[in-house]
Design a protein around this motif. Structure first.
Motif, PDB file in Angstrom:
ATOM      1  N   ASP A  21      29.381   3.984 106.277  1.00 20.25           N
ATOM      2  CA  ASP A  21      29.417   4.171 107.722  1.00 20.25           C
ATOM      3  C   ASP A  21      28.929   5.569 108.061  1.00 20.25           C
ATOM      4  OD1 ASP A  21      30.654   1.725 108.677  1.00 20.25           O
ATOM      5  OD2 ASP A  21      32.485   2.415 107.688  1.00 20.25           O
ATOM      6  N   LEU A  22      28.047   5.663 109.056  1.00 18.94           N
ATOM      7  CA  LEU A  22      27.723   6.973 109.629  1.00 18.94           C
ATOM      8  C   LEU A  22      28.805   7.247 110.676  1.00 18.94           C
ATOM      9  CD1 LEU A  22      25.583   9.326 109.891  1.00 18.94           C
ATOM     10  CD2 LEU A  22      24.754   8.100 111.885  1.00 18.94           C
ATOM     11  N   TYR A  23      29.607   8.270 110.450  1.00 18.13           N
ATOM     12  CA  TYR A  23      30.732   8.530 111.358  1.00 18.13           C
ATOM     13  C   TYR A  23      30.332   9.395 112.545  1.00 18.13           C
ATOM     14  CZ  TYR A  23      33.666   6.766 107.562  1.00 18.13           C
ATOM     15  OH  TYR A  23      34.228   5.982 106.598  1.00 18.13           O
ATOM     16  N   TRP A  24      29.546  10.443 112.275  1.00 14.08           N
ATOM     17  CA  TRP A  24      29.174  11.360 113.347  1.00 14.08           C
ATOM     18  C   TRP A  24      27.760  11.845 113.141  1.00 14.08           C
ATOM     19  CZ3 TRP A  24      32.605  11.852 117.216  1.00 14.08           C
ATOM     20  CH2 TRP A  24      33.934  11.513 116.932  1.00 14.08           C
ATOM     21  N   ALA A  26      25.353  16.262 106.170  1.00 10.42           N
ATOM     22  CA  ALA A  26      24.051  16.917 106.206  1.00 10.42           C
ATOM     23  C   ALA A  26      24.103  17.908 107.363  1.00 10.42           C
ATOM     24  CB  ALA A  26      22.925  15.910 106.422  1.00 10.42           C
ATOM     25  N   VAL A  27      23.573  19.097 107.123  1.00  9.60           N
ATOM     26  CA  VAL A  27      23.577  20.143 108.145  1.00  9.60           C
ATOM     27  C   VAL A  27      22.136  20.601 108.346  1.00  9.60           C
ATOM     28  CG1 VAL A  27      24.414  22.460 108.727  1.00  9.60           C
ATOM     29  CG2 VAL A  27      25.899  20.882 107.451  1.00  9.60           C
ATOM     30  N   ALA A  28      21.711  20.640 109.625  1.00  6.74           N
ATOM     31  CA  ALA A  28      20.368  21.153 109.952  1.00  6.74           C
ATOM     32  C   ALA A  28      20.520  22.602 110.365  1.00  6.74           C
ATOM     33  CB  ALA A  28      19.763  20.341 111.097  1.00  6.74           C
ATOM     34  N   GLU A  29      19.665  23.459 109.819  1.00  3.92           N
ATOM     35  CA  GLU A  29      19.729  24.868 110.211  1.00  3.92           C
ATOM     36  C   GLU A  29      18.327  25.413 110.443  1.00  3.92           C
ATOM     37  OE1 GLU A  29      21.812  26.846 107.012  1.00  3.92           O
ATOM     38  OE2 GLU A  29      20.094  26.690 105.664  1.00  3.92           O
ATOM     39  N   ALA A  89      25.428  15.656 110.417  1.00 10.43           N
ATOM     40  CA  ALA A  89      25.797  14.244 110.315  1.00 10.43           C
ATOM     41  C   ALA A  89      26.881  14.122 109.255  1.00 10.43           C
ATOM     42  CB  ALA A  89      24.578  13.397 109.932  1.00 10.43           C
ATOM     43  N   CYS A  90      27.736  13.114 109.414  1.00 11.75           N
ATOM     44  CA  CYS A  90      28.842  12.899 108.486  1.00 11.75           C
ATOM     45  C   CYS A  90      28.959  11.410 108.220  1.00 11.75           C
ATOM     46  CB  CYS A  90      30.122  13.438 109.134  1.00 11.75           C
ATOM     47  SG  CYS A  90      31.642  12.968 108.300  1.00 11.75           S
ATOM     48  N   TRP A  91      29.089  11.017 106.975  1.00 21.53           N
ATOM     49  CA  TRP A  91      29.168   9.602 106.616  1.00 21.53           C
ATOM     50  C   TRP A  91      30.117   9.419 105.444  1.00 21.53           C
ATOM     51  CZ3 TRP A  91      25.142  12.923 105.898  1.00 21.53           C
ATOM     52  CH2 TRP A  91      24.733  13.174 104.588  1.00 21.53           C
TER      53      TRP A  91
END
Ligand SMILES: CC(C)(COP(=O)(O)OP(=O)(O)OC[C@H]1O[C@@H](n2cnc3c(N)ncnc32)[C@H](O)[C@@H]1OP(=O)(O)O)[C@@H](O)C(=O)NCCC(=O)NCCS
Length: 158
Positions: A77-80, A51-54, A64-66
């Motif tokens: 897992d939520l990685y970052w 997901a990218v917030a802009e 975020a990366c999962w």
């Protein structure tokens, strides 16, 4: 501000800047974060989701990366997760996490786990997860280094 779940090649530079700027990730952790971004941008990407917030002008404010946890039926897992430090506390992190939860649910996921460190550096991050409804469900003492526990936060999405 808007959230999209499509990762674009033009996001790479902004994400690299943000993961360096937040000040909690070591250089080797930044490298791993960027490896996952590169994997997500590759042609056969199916392991990591983003997901990218802009902002209104398309400037990247966070991401975020999962992914699906291997050898589980429906655990993720939520990685970052990282937000531009000039925008911390503005609700962007919660929106990224909500986008992750929506995506995991849509994929049939039932449990979302998040790991972080028990060091003072991560105190605001731990507060963020607790505020988001993720209680601490496990802790491994001295996992990363002596004095740096691994803490697992989790939430059922069923
Ligand atoms: C953790 C992080 C993604 C949260 O994003 P955010 O957009 O700042 O968070 P939100 O504004 O949505 O949520 C705010 C809540 O998070 C907590 N928080 C974390 N860092 C904060 C900060 N610098 N300022 C204010 N609140 C912060 C607070 O508990 C706050 O809740 P409250 O205002 O009700 O007390 C972001 O602070 C970040 O990028 N941190 C560094 C990277 C990191 O630690 N990533 C996770 C690795 S495991």
């Amino acid at each position: 501000m808007r959230i999209r779940t499509e990762l674009r090649p033009t996001d790479r530079e902004a994400i690299a800047r943000i993961v360096r700027a937040v000040g909690v990730f070591r250089p080797d952790e930044v490298d791993v974060a960027m490896e996952l971004v590169d994997e997500g941008l590759s042609t056969n990407a199916d392991q990591y989701f983003f997901a990218v917030a802009e902002d209104d002008h398309g400037a990247v404010l966070g991401y975020a990366c999962w992914g699906h946890a291997p050898m589980t039926d429906a655990t993720y897992d939520l990685y970052w997760i990282a937000v531009d430090p000039t925008r911390h506390g503005g609700g962007i992190g919660q929106k990224l996490l909500a986008a992750c939860e929506d995506d995991v649910r849509a994929r049939g996921g039932r449990l979302l786990l998040i790991e972080t460190e028990g060091t003072p550096d991560y105190e605001p991050t731990r507060r963020f997860y607790l505020r988001a409804g993720y209680p601490e469900i496990a802790r491994v003492r001295d996992y990363y280094r002596v004095g740096a526990d691994k803490i697992v936060y989790g939430r059922s999405l069923a």
